[in-house]
Scaffold this motif. Structure first.
Motif, mmCIF file in Angstrom:
data_model
loop_
_atom_site.group_PDB
_atom_site.id
_atom_site.type_symbol
_atom_site.label_atom_id
_atom_site.label_comp_id
_atom_site.label_asym_id
_atom_site.label_seq_id
_atom_site.Cartn_x
_atom_site.Cartn_y
_atom_site.Cartn_z
ATOM 1 N N GLY A 514 5.878 28.359 -10.000
ATOM 2 C CA GLY A 514 6.176 28.917 -11.314
ATOM 3 C C GLY A 514 7.372 29.850 -11.203
ATOM 4 O O GLY A 514 7.614 30.442 -10.158
ATOM 5 N N THR A 515 8.126 29.965 -12.318
ATOM 6 C CA THR A 515 9.352 30.778 -12.257
ATOM 7 C C THR A 515 9.074 32.266 -12.453
ATOM 8 O O THR A 515 9.937 33.102 -12.200
ATOM 9 C CB THR A 515 10.344 30.340 -13.334
ATOM 10 O OG1 THR A 515 9.672 30.385 -14.607
ATOM 11 C CG2 THR A 515 10.859 28.948 -13.063
ATOM 12 N N GLY A 516 7.843 32.601 -12.902
ATOM 13 C CA GLY A 516 7.592 34.005 -13.244
ATOM 14 C C GLY A 516 6.640 34.700 -12.318
ATOM 15 O O GLY A 516 5.958 35.646 -12.711
ATOM 16 N N GLY A 517 6.571 34.257 -11.098
ATOM 17 C CA GLY A 517 5.633 34.833 -10.151
ATOM 18 C C GLY A 517 5.781 36.324 -9.982
ATOM 19 O O GLY A 517 4.818 37.043 -9.657
ATOM 20 N N MET A 518 6.956 36.845 -10.200
ATOM 21 C CA MET A 518 7.174 38.271 -9.993
ATOM 22 C C MET A 518 6.547 39.143 -11.081
ATOM 23 O O MET A 518 6.560 40.364 -10.991
ATOM 24 C CB MET A 518 8.666 38.565 -9.887
ATOM 25 C CG MET A 518 9.261 37.936 -8.634
ATOM 26 S SD MET A 518 10.935 38.445 -8.314
ATOM 27 C CE MET A 518 10.684 40.017 -7.562
ATOM 28 N N ALA A 519 5.976 38.476 -12.118
ATOM 29 C CA ALA A 519 5.283 39.248 -13.151
ATOM 30 C C ALA A 519 3.803 39.352 -12.849
ATOM 31 O O ALA A 519 3.036 39.881 -13.652
ATOM 32 C CB ALA A 519 5.501 38.589 -14.519
ATOM 33 N N ASN A 552 -7.956 36.436 -23.813
ATOM 34 C CA ASN A 552 -8.077 37.658 -24.608
ATOM 35 C C ASN A 552 -7.037 38.716 -24.209
ATOM 36 O O ASN A 552 -7.396 39.810 -23.760
ATOM 37 C CB ASN A 552 -9.498 38.215 -24.461
ATOM 38 C CG ASN A 552 -9.835 39.193 -25.569
ATOM 39 O OD1 ASN A 552 -9.121 39.262 -26.570
ATOM 40 N ND2 ASN A 552 -10.889 39.946 -25.372
ATOM 41 N N PRO A 553 -5.769 38.417 -24.399
ATOM 42 C CA PRO A 553 -4.722 39.331 -23.917
ATOM 43 C C PRO A 553 -4.703 40.676 -24.649
ATOM 44 O O PRO A 553 -5.014 40.745 -25.836
ATOM 45 C CB PRO A 553 -3.430 38.562 -24.186
ATOM 46 C CG PRO A 553 -3.772 37.550 -25.210
ATOM 47 C CD PRO A 553 -5.215 37.208 -25.030
ATOM 48 N N LYS A 554 -4.378 41.708 -23.890
ATOM 49 C CA LYS A 554 -4.317 43.061 -24.448
ATOM 50 C C LYS A 554 -2.876 43.521 -24.667
ATOM 51 O O LYS A 554 -2.624 44.480 -25.371
ATOM 52 C CB LYS A 554 -4.990 44.042 -23.472
ATOM 53 C CG LYS A 554 -6.485 43.796 -23.293
ATOM 54 C CD LYS A 554 -7.267 44.541 -24.357
ATOM 55 C CE LYS A 554 -8.764 44.356 -24.185
ATOM 56 N NZ LYS A 554 -9.218 43.043 -24.739
ATOM 57 N N ILE A 555 -1.982 42.851 -23.984
ATOM 58 C CA ILE A 555 -0.587 43.269 -24.122
ATOM 59 C C ILE A 555 0.330 42.060 -23.992
ATOM 60 O O ILE A 555 0.078 41.168 -23.171
ATOM 61 C CB ILE A 555 -0.228 44.364 -23.093
ATOM 62 C CG1 ILE A 555 1.253 44.786 -23.230
ATOM 63 C CG2 ILE A 555 -0.536 43.916 -21.658
ATOM 64 C CD1 ILE A 555 1.614 46.031 -22.412
ATOM 65 N N ALA A 556 1.316 42.005 -24.854
ATOM 66 C CA ALA A 556 2.367 41.001 -24.756
ATOM 67 C C ALA A 556 3.676 41.746 -24.624
ATOM 68 O O ALA A 556 3.856 42.818 -25.208
ATOM 69 C CB ALA A 556 2.381 40.120 -26.008
ATOM 70 N N THR A 557 4.579 41.199 -23.848
ATOM 71 C CA THR A 557 5.818 41.924 -23.569
ATOM 72 C C THR A 557 7.008 40.984 -23.622
ATOM 73 O O THR A 557 6.914 39.837 -23.168
ATOM 74 C CB THR A 557 5.751 42.584 -22.174
ATOM 75 O OG1 THR A 557 4.587 43.400 -22.111
ATOM 76 C CG2 THR A 557 6.968 43.455 -21.923
ATOM 77 N N ALA A 558 8.106 41.481 -24.159
ATOM 78 C CA ALA A 558 9.376 40.752 -24.073
ATOM 79 C C ALA A 558 10.379 41.696 -23.428
ATOM 80 O O ALA A 558 10.501 42.847 -23.818
ATOM 81 C CB ALA A 558 9.853 40.352 -25.470
ATOM 82 N N VAL A 559 11.065 41.177 -22.411
ATOM 83 C CA VAL A 559 12.075 41.990 -21.728
ATOM 84 C C VAL A 559 13.385 41.236 -21.756
ATOM 85 O O VAL A 559 13.428 40.043 -21.463
ATOM 86 C CB VAL A 559 11.667 42.259 -20.265
ATOM 87 C CG1 VAL A 559 12.754 43.075 -19.555
ATOM 88 C CG2 VAL A 559 10.322 42.952 -20.192
ATOM 89 N N LEU A 560 14.439 41.927 -22.129
ATOM 90 C CA LEU A 560 15.765 41.336 -22.066
ATOM 91 C C LEU A 560 16.679 42.272 -21.277
ATOM 92 O O LEU A 560 16.762 43.457 -21.577
ATOM 93 C CB LEU A 560 16.370 41.157 -23.455
ATOM 94 C CG LEU A 560 17.840 40.758 -23.308
ATOM 95 C CD1 LEU A 560 17.997 39.267 -23.279
ATOM 96 C CD2 LEU A 560 18.716 41.408 -24.318
ATOM 97 N N LEU A 561 17.334 41.722 -20.277
ATOM 98 C CA LEU A 561 18.302 42.509 -19.520
ATOM 99 C C LEU A 561 19.654 41.818 -19.643
ATOM 100 O O LEU A 561 19.817 40.675 -19.225
ATOM 101 C CB LEU A 561 17.884 42.592 -18.053
ATOM 102 C CG LEU A 561 16.467 43.135 -17.799
ATOM 103 C CD1 LEU A 561 16.134 43.060 -16.314
ATOM 104 C CD2 LEU A 561 16.329 44.558 -18.295
ATOM 105 N N GLU A 562 20.589 42.523 -20.253
ATOM 106 C CA GLU A 562 21.906 41.926 -20.466
ATOM 107 C C GLU A 562 22.621 41.723 -19.133
ATOM 108 O O GLU A 562 22.592 42.597 -18.265
ATOM 109 C CB GLU A 562 22.767 42.845 -21.352
ATOM 110 C CG GLU A 562 22.351 42.869 -22.817
ATOM 111 C CD GLU A 562 23.204 43.831 -23.630
ATOM 112 O OE1 GLU A 562 24.061 44.514 -23.044
ATOM 113 O OE2 GLU A 562 22.991 43.889 -24.858
ATOM 114 N N ILE A 574 9.740 43.691 -14.222
ATOM 115 C CA ILE A 574 9.622 44.841 -15.141
ATOM 116 C C ILE A 574 8.455 44.622 -16.089
ATOM 117 O O ILE A 574 7.614 45.509 -16.306
ATOM 118 C CB ILE A 574 10.943 45.041 -15.916
ATOM 119 C CG1 ILE A 574 12.023 45.560 -14.955
ATOM 120 C CG2 ILE A 574 10.743 45.997 -17.074
ATOM 121 C CD1 ILE A 574 13.383 45.724 -15.580
ATOM 122 N N ALA A 575 8.365 43.387 -16.655
ATOM 123 C CA ALA A 575 7.264 43.089 -17.567
ATOM 124 C C ALA A 575 5.929 43.230 -16.842
ATOM 125 O O ALA A 575 4.960 43.779 -17.384
ATOM 126 C CB ALA A 575 7.415 41.678 -18.129
#
Lengths: 610, 406
Positions: A514-519, A552-562, A574-575
């Motif tokens: 998976g590409t998001g393992g660091m989260a 049953n998620p408690k938090i959703a996050t969107a992160v954008l780094l320019e 970061i997320a």
């Protein structure tokens, strides 16, 4: 007898009597006119004449975070005031040196105040420091007409800045005075950005009035009718926020070295947990009076610290947008979970080749999301078609305002047939345009706030909430805590379709490859999607959207780094940290603790901005 | 005993006078008690006592003796006025002298009203006098004109206007023909009309002409009087047109005081606001915001009528005007009852002085008439005026008790 002659004849006596009676009638009629016919009007004039109204500024509403912790406070601010009629001109030099104002500027200020009223105290300088105040106190016997008044200014008691969320107040502009209703007066502070602007009418309270009697010189000689008509200022209402103050500060610290935005949201109701836009500024410098040089520095700063990147921007979403296309294809029955394509690392359409980062081999929709296979979605776009893609994009709220209460936002851009027809002309654009859109490139533009809502909807099974930071308003008049209603819409995906997409997102984080393992967060299953958006102005933008826990998620996050490169490498960690901090209330992993964002004194702007 | 009192004691005049003095004291107190002029009330109280003494003396003074000494009194008054005028101009270097002179400047003119009325009445009471004789008419006018000129030179426009207007009812009473009165009034009407532009001048000339025509004198006299009226009207207009704009404005504000809120019209505006805001019952004694907050300059002197107007409202102000009207009607009645020509003419003269003061003062307080700065009898602060006015009431009482004497 004298009655035979004209002298004092009865006729003349009668005439004089009539003259006297006419005079009586003349005066009584006028008296009647003034005292009975014109009474109301003249009485009003008489009151205006002898009564002056002094205004009492209300205390602005406080803000509390989701745990009831004071998030935005109010403190005293001292304004130096001056009554033009009582001020002696020879003191201009002394006063200007105390206030550190140009004598010319001071004279201008006094002249303007004189136009409004020579007898009313006018603000000469807002938010002076204690040293200035002490100097004023010392010279009060000389400085006739000079005084000071206490007003309220914002105090930010936590480590968080939340500059773009909270916004700020400025002196009301002449244009606003014309449109903001008759409450405001010149010199009033009014919220012009963020929550301060959006909830201005709740926060501001009601100005109070004190009626005083004045003599014809305009000097105040006492209270009018023993204060019977005075109106006490009404305190502004408090805002009870969905923001987690600690999380906000933590998220800000993680974003310190980036230009970008982070929005964390409660997927169960759309309440914003953290709202970060970087670079930012220290809101304290906007709390009282913002010196002109600081203000212009903020405005001209090339990094645009005033710019709200969380909701006013339009970034290409990159691969994070793939779930829109997957949802359309699955829900419309164009493909199912068994549909596979063979990815050879590229896709040729017409005479153009659209590349992929890897050769993914045979992938179905779940694997395509997990491994972010571009070729799968290139082909899928041609199967689904532009209009369906657009429809499902809209269902997730793209191209539409979120109607957030956090202030300014853009709708972003979700291209449609009509859009391309107007932009390029009918028949002048090809299917090739669409292929980029499939992987969130090209003209599609989204804000991080829209992306947080998208992540929430994917997490909660398809409910698109209106993002908001204010949950309740504490009404100080009836002492009730009133909930703020926020509406929602449904994406309208079947549970099976939703499950497939969520499964793909879960694998992004949890599965090898998976590409998001660091989260990843220890002890919790998370789901998400990375994105790396190409950008004509420099390095790629890094995206990550996700939610946690998976069920049953408690938090959703969107992160954008320019301009920060790969989403999986930069944005996902970061997320992950933010969600871990929220779910556990603290960090449970061992990571070198990033230095918290320092509250810089307003003078060193370079420090304050970054 | 009671019958005797009713027969010889003029209780009406006394009660009206005392009522007005009481209102005056209340008003002066209200207007001054908070402006550091609290001493004004105490002084006025003392003056009222002196005035009462003057009233008693005037009421019991032998009528024949009064008639005999009226000419010497008049000449003495002229002398005092002249001395004041000369000292005021020549001893300008000496401040104390000037101060004393100025301080007394207003005072002799108050007593001059009394002595001039008495002298005029004594002159008209002579059996040989007939007002159809132009020479006698000019003499009568001269008696008034002499003190009037001296006072005008002081300069005190208001008081000299009183002198002039007071002459008219006395001449009328003494038998002057309508034409004489019309010939006096016509040029004044024309001159006033000339200040409001050509159209108003034409209208006022027509009114003047109609007045003269209605007086039914021979055509030659009417023509001469009208020619005079025309000349006055046209020359006033010519002079007015050549004045700089700011002077024209000053005059128009003077004539129409309600037209401006600041500057010359300020007093009138504030005065109207004060009276109007009083309403039906007033704001209550010492509760008048206009009065108490000192919006009206000179409110204890020329604009004293604002105080009862604001604090006692329509009810109180009507009573004040009613008391004055009662006094004037009583004065005309005494004049009609008196068998002595001197007493009769003097009664009308005194009534005329009171009437002119009340009409102009109350009229200007309510924004109807130009502000020429004359006090309201019995109410305005000022010792000599109060004493002179009370003395005149005493004279009326004197004439009442002696009304059957020739």
């Amino acid at each position: 007898m004298i009655h035979d002659e004209p002298f004092g004849s009865p006729e003349r006596r009668r005439t004089l009597t009539i003259v006297v009676l006419l005079m009586f009638a003349f005066l009584i009629l006028r008296l009647y006119q003034l005292q009975l016919l014109f009474h109301v009007e003249l009485d009003k004039k008489s009151e205006e004449n002898s009564v002056r109204v002094l205004t009492k500024d209300p205390v602005r509403g406080y803000m509390y975070d989701r745990y009831g912790k004071l998030f935005v406070d109010v403190g005293p601010s001292y304004s130096v005031t001056l009554i033009p009629a009582e001020f002696e001109k020879q003191n201009i030099g002394l006063l200007s040196s105390i206030l550190q104002m140009e004598p010319k500027a001071l004279e201008d200020r006094i002249a303007r105040a004189r136009v409004y009223s020579p007898f009313l105290p006018a603000r000469i300088k807002r938010d002076v420091d204690m040293k200035t105040l002490a100097a004023i106190e010392e010279d009060l016997p000389v400085l006739t007409g000079v005084s000071y008044q206490v007003e309220s200014k914002r105090i930010y008691p936590t480590l968080a800045r939340a500059s773009h969320l909270l916004g700020y107040r400025r002196e009301i502009s002449d244009a606003q005075l014309g449109t903001a209703g008759d409450y405001y007066r010149p010199g009033d502070l009014v919220g012009v950005a963020g929550l301060e602007a959006r909830y201005e009418s709740s926060l501001r309270g009601q100005r109070g009035f004190e009626y005083v009697s004045v003599n014809s010189k305009g000097q105040i000689i006492g209270s009018f009718e023993d204060g019977g008509r005075d109106k006490v200022a009404k305190e502004g209402f408090d805002l009870l926020l969905s923001i987690d103050g600690g999380l906000q500060a933590f998220a800000e610290s993680l974003m310190t070295n980036y230009s970008g935005a982070l929005v964390a949201m409660d997927p169960s109701d759309g309440g914003i947990l953290a709202f970060v836009s970087k670079p930012d500024y220290d809101p304290t410098i906007m709390s009282g009076v913002t010196p002109a040089d600081l203000w212009s520095e903020l405005q001209s700063n090339p990094e645009k610290p005033l710019f709200n990147r969380a909701s006013l921007t339009r970034y290409p979403p990159g691969s994070t947008f793939k779930m829109v296309l997957a949802a359309a294809a699955l829900q419309e029955g164009i493909i199912d979970e068994n549909y596979r394509i063979n990815c050879r690392g590229g896709f040729r359409f017409g005479n153009r080749t659209f590349t992929d980062l890897h050769v993914h081999g045979s992938v179905n929709v779940v694997e395509a999301i997990q491994r972010s296979c571009n070729v799968f979605f290139y082909q899928l776009m041609l199967k689904v078609g532009f209009d369906k893609w657009n429809e499902y994009g809209r269902r997730f709220g793209f191209g539409l305002a979120t109607n957030t209460d956090t202030g300014e936002e853009t709708t972003g851009l979700l291209p449609s047939t009509e859009y391309y027809d107007t932009r390029y002309g009918k028949g002048k654009w090809t299917q090739g345009f669409l292929i980029s859109l499939a992987i969130g490139q090209g003209e599609v533009g989204v804000s991080p706030l829209q992306m947080a809502r998208y992540a929430s909807a994917l997490g909660n099974g398809g409910i698109v909430y209106r993002p908001h930071a204010v949950e309740f308003i504490r009404n100080k008049e009836n002492h009730k805590v009133e909930p703020v209603r926020h509406d929602s819409t449904l994406v309208g995906l079947s549970p099976h379709v939703m499950d497939l997409i969520r499964e793909g997102m879960q694998r992004v984080v949890q599965a090898p490859g998976g590409t998001g393992g660091m989260a990843r967060i220890r002890g919790v299953i998370s789901a998400g999607k990375t994105g790396t958006a190409q950008n004509s102005h420099g390095k790629d933008h890094a995206w990550y959207i996700g939610f946690s826990p998976f069920e049953n998620p408690k938090i959703a996050t969107a992160v954008l780094l320019e301009n920060s490169g790969f989403g999986g490498a930069k944005a996902a960690p970061i997320a992950g940290l933010v969600m871990e901090r929220y779910l556990y209330g603290q960090l449970i992993r061992n990571v070198p603790k990033p230095a918290p964002a320092r509250k810089s004194p307003p003078k060193s702007m370079t420090q304050a901005v970054r | 005993m009671l019958e005797y009192l009713k027969e010889y004691f003029d209780y009406r005049a006394l009660l009206i006078c005392l009522g007005l003095v009481a209102v005056g004291l209340l008003s002066v107190y209200s207007a001054t008690y908070d402006v550091g002029a609290a001493a004004a009330f105490d002084k006025q109280l003392v003056w009222a006592g002196i005035g009462f003494a003057a009233l008693v003396v005037a009421a019991i003074f032998p009528l024949k003796t009064l008639q005999r000494i009226s000419l010497p009194l008049y000449i003495g008054t002229l002398g005092v006025l002249l001395v004041i005028l000369v000292i005021g101009h020549t001893v300008a270097g000496s401040k104390s002298w000037l101060g004393v002179a100025k301080g007394f400047g207003g005072q002799p003119s108050e007593f001059a009203k009394v002595t001039t009325v008495l002298a005029l009445a004594a002159f008209l009471a002579r059996t040989a006098i007939s007002l159809s004789n132009p020479r006698h008419l000019i003499l009568a006018g001269g008696i008034v004109a002499l003190p009037m000129m001296l006072i005008l030179a002081e300069p005190d426009l208001g008081t000299s206007v009183v002198f002039f207007l007071m002459l008219l009812p006395v001449l009328y009473w003494a038998g002057a023909s309508n034409f004489v009165l019309a010939a006096i009034l016509a040029p004044i009407i024309a001159a006033a009309g000339a200040l409001f532009g050509t159209l108003v001048l034409l209208v006022s000339l027509m009114i003047s002409g109609a007045l003269l025509y209605a007086a039914r004198q021979n055509r030659f006299a009417v023509a001469v009087a009208f020619a005079l009226t025309l000349a006055v009207g046209l020359s006033v207009q010519a002079v007015y047109e050549r004045l700089p704009a700011y002077q024209q404005k000053r005059i128009s504000t003077f004539l129409n005081p309600g037209s401006e809120q600041k500057g010359a019209g300020y007093n009138v505006y504030q005065s109207k606001v004060a009276i109007g805001s009083g309403g039906f019952f007033g704001k209550g004694y010492l509760q008048g915001t206009q009065t108490q907050l000192n919006f009206i300059p000179e409110q204890w002197t020329d604009f004293i009528f604002c105080v009862p107007g604001e604090e006692f409202g329509f009810v109180g102000a009507s009573i004040v005007i009613g008391l004055f009207t009662g006094l004037l009607l009583h004065g005309v009645k005494v004049g009609g009852m008196s068998k002595n020509k001197f007493a009769s003419a003097a009664s009308i003269g005194i009534t005329g002085v009171f009437g002119v003061h009340v009409l102009i003062n109350v009229g200007m307080s309510m924004g109807l008439l130009p502000v020429i700065g004359i006090p309201l009898p019995f109410l305005s602060y000022g010792g000599s005026a109060l004493v002179a006015n009370m003395a005149m009431v005493g004279l009326l009482m004197n004439f009442y008790s002696n009304r059957k004497e020739h």
